[in-house]
Design an enzyme around this catalytic site. Structure first.
Site, PDB file in Angstrom:
ATOM      1  N   GLU A 485      13.309  -1.828  -9.240  1.00  0.00           N
ATOM      2  CA  GLU A 485      13.423  -3.306  -8.334  1.00  0.00           C
ATOM      3  C   GLU A 485      13.725  -4.121  -9.335  1.00  0.00           C
ATOM      4  O   GLU A 485      13.025  -5.500  -8.755  1.00  0.00           O
ATOM      5  CB  GLU A 485      11.728  -2.900  -7.932  1.00  0.00           C
ATOM      6  CG  GLU A 485      11.865  -2.208  -6.869  1.00  0.00           C
ATOM      7  CD  GLU A 485      10.278  -1.908  -6.108  1.00  0.00           C
ATOM      8  OE1 GLU A 485      10.149  -3.516  -6.060  1.00  0.00           O
ATOM      9  OE2 GLU A 485       9.762  -1.389  -6.215  1.00  0.00           O
ATOM     10  N   ARG A 516      -3.805 -19.371  -8.852  1.00  0.00           N
ATOM     11  CA  ARG A 516      -2.406 -19.099  -8.373  1.00  0.00           C
ATOM     12  C   ARG A 516      -2.561 -19.064  -6.935  1.00  0.00           C
ATOM     13  O   ARG A 516      -3.608 -19.228  -6.323  1.00  0.00           O
ATOM     14  CB  ARG A 516      -3.535 -16.969  -8.050  1.00  0.00           C
ATOM     15  CG  ARG A 516      -2.397 -16.562  -9.631  1.00  0.00           C
ATOM     16  CD  ARG A 516      -1.023 -16.552 -10.136  1.00  0.00           C
ATOM     17  NE  ARG A 516      -0.085 -15.686  -8.784  1.00  0.00           N
ATOM     18  CZ  ARG A 516      -0.317 -14.073  -8.920  1.00  0.00           C
ATOM     19  NH1 ARG A 516       0.127 -13.718 -10.352  1.00  0.00           N
ATOM     20  NH2 ARG A 516       0.382 -13.048  -8.064  1.00  0.00           N
ATOM     21  N   ASP A 600       6.768   1.644   1.311  1.00  0.00           N
ATOM     22  CA  ASP A 600       4.789   0.473   0.810  1.00  0.00           C
ATOM     23  C   ASP A 600       4.162   0.050   1.642  1.00  0.00           C
ATOM     24  O   ASP A 600       5.047  -0.972   2.768  1.00  0.00           O
ATOM     25  CB  ASP A 600       5.346  -0.450  -0.357  1.00  0.00           C
ATOM     26  CG  ASP A 600       5.938   0.301  -1.869  1.00  0.00           C
ATOM     27  OD1 ASP A 600       5.655   1.481  -1.912  1.00  0.00           O
ATOM     28  OD2 ASP A 600       6.825  -0.110  -1.821  1.00  0.00           O
ATOM     29  N   GLU A 606      -5.899  -4.092   4.564  1.00  0.00           N
ATOM     30  CA  GLU A 606      -6.034  -5.567   4.421  1.00  0.00           C
ATOM     31  C   GLU A 606      -5.728  -5.978   6.246  1.00  0.00           C
ATOM     32  O   GLU A 606      -6.570  -6.742   6.535  1.00  0.00           O
ATOM     33  CB  GLU A 606      -5.499  -6.022   3.736  1.00  0.00           C
ATOM     34  CG  GLU A 606      -5.261  -7.088   2.618  1.00  0.00           C
ATOM     35  CD  GLU A 606      -4.118  -7.781   1.983  1.00  0.00           C
ATOM     36  OE1 GLU A 606      -3.564  -6.645   1.478  1.00  0.00           O
ATOM     37  OE2 GLU A 606      -4.022  -8.647   2.277  1.00  0.00           O
ATOM     38  N   HIS A 695      -2.827  -2.350 -14.784  1.00  0.00           N
ATOM     39  CA  HIS A 695      -2.810  -3.636 -14.633  1.00  0.00           C
ATOM     40  C   HIS A 695      -3.188  -3.975 -16.319  1.00  0.00           C
ATOM     41  O   HIS A 695      -3.944  -5.322 -16.624  1.00  0.00           O
ATOM     42  CB  HIS A 695      -4.621  -4.491 -14.349  1.00  0.00           C
ATOM     43  CG  HIS A 695      -3.831  -4.468 -12.636  1.00  0.00           C
ATOM     44  ND1 HIS A 695      -4.619  -3.703 -11.787  1.00  0.00           N
ATOM     45  CD2 HIS A 695      -3.672  -5.280 -12.287  1.00  0.00           C
ATOM     46  CE1 HIS A 695      -3.315  -3.761 -10.589  1.00  0.00           C
ATOM     47  NE2 HIS A 695      -3.362  -5.342 -10.639  1.00  0.00           N
ATOM     48  N   CYS A 727       0.620   1.681  -9.887  1.00  0.00           N
ATOM     49  CA  CYS A 727       1.317   0.605  -8.430  1.00  0.00           C
ATOM     50  C   CYS A 727       2.761   0.671  -9.866  1.00  0.00           C
ATOM     51  O   CYS A 727       2.613   1.299 -10.797  1.00  0.00           O
ATOM     52  CB  CYS A 727       0.170   0.083  -8.600  1.00  0.00           C
ATOM     53  SG  CYS A 727       1.253  -1.500  -7.099  1.00  0.00           S
TER      54      CYS A 727
HETATM   55  N1  GLN Z   1       7.230  -0.748  -4.794  1.00  0.00           N
HETATM   56  C1  GLN Z   1       6.647  -1.919  -5.178  1.00  0.00           C
HETATM   57  C2  GLN Z   1       6.370  -1.854  -6.677  1.00  0.00           C
HETATM   58  O1  GLN Z   1       6.486  -0.814  -7.311  1.00  0.00           O
HETATM   59  C3  GLN Z   1       4.697  -1.892  -4.359  1.00  0.00           C
HETATM   60  C4  GLN Z   1       4.332  -2.603  -5.416  1.00  0.00           C
HETATM   61  C5  GLN Z   1       2.596  -2.468  -4.442  1.00  0.00           C
HETATM   62  O2  GLN Z   1       2.090  -1.763  -4.162  1.00  0.00           O
HETATM   63  N2  GLN Z   1       2.409  -4.381  -4.018  1.00  0.00           N
HETATM   64  O3  GLN Z   1       6.222  -2.946  -7.260  1.00  0.00           O
HETATM   65 ZN    ZN Z   2       0.855  -0.727  -4.932  1.00  0.00          ZN
END
Ligand code: GLN
Ligand code: ZN
Length: 766
Positions: A485, A516, A600, A606, A695, A727
C-alpha cells in the site's frame, strides 16, 4: 426572546493552532506560559465568533488542553492516583504525562466518545479515588471571558456520565460506589460558580441516551436532587440519541432546562412537549453538530413553531451537540467550487444558522432573509444537482437481488476449491496490507501532488517500493503476500479520491484525540466508480511473484464510517452504493488474475448504534453491504476481511454472516481473549488472530507468538488457522518489521513441524 447558544465549540483552531502549540511544548520548544497564551488566544477568538454571530451566551469550559474528560478530572482533583500528582498544583506537564505517558508511567487509556471518532481519556476508578478539588483553570477561563465582556454559560461533563465512562481499576464493586464522593465535589463546584454570578451551567449527561439500568437511572434522581442547592441554573444536556423513554425521569429532576438532540431524534420533540413543565427551558438542538451540511432553515423554523408557541422564551436554540465534531470554518475552503461550498456549514457557519432560526422565530426574519434564501437555494440545488443524483447508480441499486449478495457455493465447498488452487501449507502466514510508510514514500507522494514529480516518476518510485516489499516477503517466506500500500495516504481517502460522490476539504480538521486531527472526506452524491482503482498496482505486484498476492480494498462500512455522510438519504443506501463500486473493483481484480481479495472493515463495529434496539437493523444492512461488495466472484477466489481494535464478541453472528473466507483480526493485545468468543460461537470460516501488536516497536519473541498460537489452537481447528500480525505495518520501521515477521514465520513453521510429527506418531501407533 429565545436564547441562542452552543454546547461547545472546536478548540483546535481553524489552522490547528492548539495542535502545533501542544506539540511544540512536548518537544520542549516552547514554555508552558507560551502554550497557555495560545489557549487564551483561541478561547478569545472563539468567544468573539460566538458573540459576533449573535449567541446570547458564550461557552466556557469546552476548552481542554487535551481532552474534556481529562480537564474535568483535573478540575475535580480526580486524576489517577498512580501518577502521584499534587491535584491542586497540577502543571500542564503533569497533565500531559497522564494523557501520553512517560518512561515511568503508562498513559491513561483512550477510547471513543460514544459513536464519534473523538477519543477521551478513560478515568480510572479505585476505592481511593478522591474528588477533593483540583486546579482552577476553569475559573481562570471564566475570568478571561468576563474581562472580555462576555456573558458565560459554563459547560461541565456531568457526574454520572463521568463515572459511567470511567473504568474500575480496583477496590470497587460498582462505579456508583463513588457517587457519595462525587456529588459533594460537584456541589462545591456549582456553589463556587454561583458565587461568581454564573447564571447557567450546562451539565452534559450524554449517557442518558444509552440503555441504562435502574441503578444508573436512580442515581440521576439522587445526584441531581443533591446538586440543586446553591447552584446556578442547570441545563441538563443530552445528545446523540433520543431520551424520549426517559420522560418521567427527566420531569422529576430539579433542573432549569434540558437540551435535546433533535437532529438524531427529531421525533422526541412533540412527544416530550406534551407535558413539558411550564417553567423549564427546552434547548432544541436543531443544527447538526455531527455533520457538515447547511441546514434547511425554513423547514427547521417551521418545525419549531409549535414549541415556540408553547414555550415562548423558554425555548432555546442550539446545535444538536458540541461543535467539537465538525471543522471550524468554511472560509478556509478555498478549493471547493461554489456549488459544493453552498451546501456546507462548519462550526462558525452553524452559529449563524442557530441565530438565524432564533431571529425568524422572534419575528425578525427580515434581518436574516439572505441566510434563509441561501439555505433554500442550497437545499434546492442538492435536491436536483446532477453531481449528486446519478440515475445509473440508482437503477442498479434498485435491481439488486439476494442472489447478488450470496456467494455461489457454501464455505465448505469454496474453501476446498481454494485450497486446491492455492495449495497453502497448514497455518498459512500473511500480513494485513500496509508495510512501513517511509519518509521516502511520503515525500514522493507529496512531490507528485505538488507537481514536482511526473506521473511516470511517481509510478516508477511506487513500483520500486512494491518490488522491495514483495522481495522482502519472499525472503521471509511468507505464504500470502501483499503489495504494501505505498500509494495510499489513507485507506479511505485513497478510494474516496477516485470515486464520484466524494468531496475533500483543505482544512476540514476535526480533533480525534489530543493533538491528533483527522480530515474526513464528505460523501455528497451517489457513489460511482468511473474506473478501476487498484487493479494496476495489484496486477504489477502479482507479476513479481508466483505466490498469491492479496488485492486490498477498504470495505463499504469503513468508507462510510470515516467520512461525513449524506443526510438526504439513509446511511444504508450510501453504504450499498459504495458496495456496488467495490463489487466492480473486486470483479476487475478477479479478471486481472488476483485470486485473493481483502476487504478491510476495521470500522464495522464502530457503526453500531448507541441503543441496542437499533443494532440489528444496522447489522443487517452492514452485512448486506459487505456481501454485495464481495459475493460477485467465483468460488475459488478467496475473500479476506480484516477488523481491529473493537469489541467483537457481541456481534459474532453478524461477522460470520459476512461470509468472508478468511478473517484476520486483532487479538494479541487482549492475549487472545477475543478468541474465547470465536470458539464459543464456533466461528465457521478461516481465521487469522493477530499474533503480535503492531503498535509497539518491540519485536516479540518466537516463543511468545507460539504461545498465542497454541492458545488459538484450543478454539480454532488447525485447518482454519492463519498466522498474521494484528493490523497493518505502516507505522513501523523496516528493521523491526523484518525482525517481527521473521519470528512470526518461524513460529508458524515450528507449529507445522509439531503438528506433522504428531500426525506421524498417530499413524505409527494406529
Ligand atoms: N489494510 C490496511 C493496512 O494494512 C488495514 C488498516 C486498518 O485496519 N486500519 O494498513
Ligand atoms: Zn487493522
Amino acid at each position: 426572546m429565545t436564547t441562542a447558544h452552543t454546547l461547545g465549540f472546536p478548540r483546535i483552531g481553524a489552522q490547528r493552532e492548539l495542535k502545533f502549540a501542544q506539540e511544540s511544548f512536548w518537544r520542549g520548544d516552547i514554555t508552558e506560559a507560551t502554550l497557555r497564551d495560545t489557549g487564551s488566544d483561541l478561547r478569545a477568538r472563539h468567544w468573539a465568533l460566538q458573540k459576533q454571530a449573535g449567541l446570547d451566551v458564550v461557552s466556557v469550559g469546552d476548552f481542554a488542553w487535551y481532552d474534556q474528560v481529562l480537564n474535568t478530572l483535573a478540575l475535580l482533583g480526580a486524576l489517577p492516583g498512580r501518577f502521584g500528582f499534587d491535584a491542586k498544583q497540577l502543571t500542564l506537564a503533569d497533565y500531559y504525562v497522564a494523557a501520553r505517558g512517560n518512561p515511568q508511567h503508562f498513559a491513561m487509556e483512550m477510547t471513543k466518545w460514544f459513536d464519534t471518532n473523538y477519543h477521551y481519556l478513560v478515568p480510572e476508578w479505585t476505592a481511593d479515588t478522591s474528588f477533593d478539588g483540583g486546579v482552577d483553570w476553569l475559573f481562570d477561563e471564566l475570568a478571561e471571558a468576563a474581562a472580555l465582556g462576555h456573558t458565560a454559560k459554563v459547560t461541565l461533563v456531568g457526574p454520572l456520565s463521568l463515572l459511567y465512562l470511567g473504568k474500575i481499576k480496583s477496590g470497587l464493586r460498582h462505579k456508583l460506589d463513588l457517587l457519595p464522593k462525587i456529588i459533594p465535589a460537584y456541589q462545591k463546584l456549582l456553589a463556587r460558580l454561583r458565587e461568581q454570578d454564573v447564571p447557567w451551567v450546562q451539565i452534559d449527561e450524554p449517557i442518558l441516551a444509552l440503555d441504562l439500568d435502574s441503578a444508573w437511572l436512580n442515581a440521576f434522581v439522587l445526584a441531581y436532587n443533591g446538586l440543586n442547592h446553591k447552584a446556578p441554573k442547570v441545563l441538563l444536556a443530552t445528545y446523540f440519541e433520543s431520551v424520549q423513554d426517559r420522560a418521567a425521569l427527566l420531569h422529576s429532576l430539579p433542573v432549569a432546562g434540558v437540551h435535546l438532540d433533535l437532529v438524531r431524534a427529531p421525533q422526541q420533540l412533540p412527544a416530550l412537549l406534551k407535558d413539558w413543565p411550564q417553567d423549564r427551558v427546552l434547548s432544541a438542538g436543531v443544527i447538526d453538530g455531527r455533520n457538515i451540511w447547511r441546514a434547511d432553515l425554513t423547514a427547521l423554523t417551521a418545525s419549531l413553531q409549535a414549541a415556540h408557541a408553547q414555550l415562548g422564551n423558554k425555548l432555546w436554540l442550539a446545535p444538536s451537540c458540541s461543535l467539537l465534531h465538525v471543522p471550524v470554518d468554511l472560509a478556509a475552503e478555498t478549493a471547493l467550487d461554489a456549488e459544493t461550498l453552498s451546501w456546507l456549514a462548519f462550526a462558525t457557519q452553524k452559529l449563524d444558522e442557530v441565530v438565524a432560526i432564533k431571529q425568524a422565530l422572534n419575528g425578525n426574519g427580515a434581518s436574516v432573509a439572505t441566510l434563509f434564501t441561501a439555505a433554500d437555494q442550497a437545499i434546492a440545488s442538492r435536491r436536483t444537482s446532477v453531481r449528486i443524483h446519478n440515475p445509473i447508480v440508482q437503477k442498479r441499486l434498485a435491481a439488486i437481488t439476494p442472489k447478488d449478495e450470496t456467494r455461489h457455493s457454501a464455505f465448505d465447498s469454496r474453501i476446498s476449491q481454494q485450497q486446491k488452487r492455492f495449495a497453502l501449507p497448514l497455518f498459512p502466514t500473511t500480513s494485513i496490507g500496509s508495510f512501513p510508510q517511509t519518509k521516502n514514500i511520503r515525500q514522493a507522494r507529496a512531490a507528485y501532488k505538488r507537481g514536482d514529480l511526473s506521473h511516470l516518476e511517481y509510478l516508477e518510485s511506487m513500483r520500486a517500493e512494491i518490488r522491495h516489499v514483495v522481495e522482502q516477503q519472499e525472503k521471509l517466506d511468507i505464504d500470502v503476500l501483499v503489495h504494501g500500500e505505498p500509494e495510499r495516504n489513507d485507506m479511505v481517502e485513497y478510494f474516496g479520491e477516485q470515486l464520484w460522490g466524494y468531496g475533500f476539504t483543505l482544512n476540514g480538521w476535526v480533533q480525534s484525540y489530543g493533538s491528533r486531527c483527522v480530515k474526513p472526506p464528505f460523501i455528497y452524491g451517489d457513489v460511482y466508480r468511473p474506473e478501476a482503482m487498484t487493479v494496476s498496482w495489484s496486477e504489477y505486484a502479482q507479476s513479481l511473484t508466483s505466490r498469491p498476492m492479496k488485492g486490498m480494498l477498504t470495505g463499504p462500512v469503513t468508507m462510510l464510517q470515516w467520512s461525513f455522510v449524506r443526510d438526504d438519504q439513509p446511511r444504508s443506501t450510501t453504504a450499498l452504493q459504495i458496495a456496488l463500486a467495490l463489487r466492480d473493483e473486486v470483479a476487475d481484480l478477479e479478471k486481472a488474475g488476483i485470486g485473493m481479495i481483502q476487504i478491510d472493515e476495521p470500522a464495522f463495529r464502530e457503526g453500531l448504534p448507541l441503543k441496542q434496539q437499533d443494532w440489528s437493523a444496522y447489522l443487517d444492512w452492514a452485512v448486506r453491504a459487505f456481501k454485495l461488495s464481495s459475493a460477485g466472484i467465483k468460488d475459488d477466489t478467496q475473500i479476506h476481511t480484516h477488523m481491529c481494535y473493537s469489541e467483537f464478541n457481541d456481534i459474532l453472528p453478524w461477522i460470520a454472516a459476512m461470509d468472508a473466507d478468511v478473517i484476520t483480526i486483532e487479538t494479541s493485545r487482549s492475549d487472545m481473549e477475543l478468541l474465547d468468543g470465536f470458539g464459543e460461537f464456533a466461528y465457521p470460516n478461516d481465521i487469522g488472530p493477530g499474533v503480535y501488536d503492531i503498535h509497539s516497536p518491540r519485536v516479540p519473541k518466537v516463543s511468545e507468538m507460539q504461545r498465542l498460537l497454541q492458545k488459538a489452537r484450543s478454539v480454532i481447528p488447525d485447518a482454519r488457522l492463519w498466522v498474521n500480525p494484528d493490523c497493518g505495518l505502516k507505522t513501523r520501521d523496516w528493521p523491526e518489521t523484518i525482525a517481527a515477521l521473521e519470528h512470526m514465520v518461524q513460529a508458524a513453521k515450528l507449529l507445522r513441524a509439531t503438528v506433522s510429527a504428531d500426525d506421524e506418531a498417530h499413524l505409527d501407533c494406529c
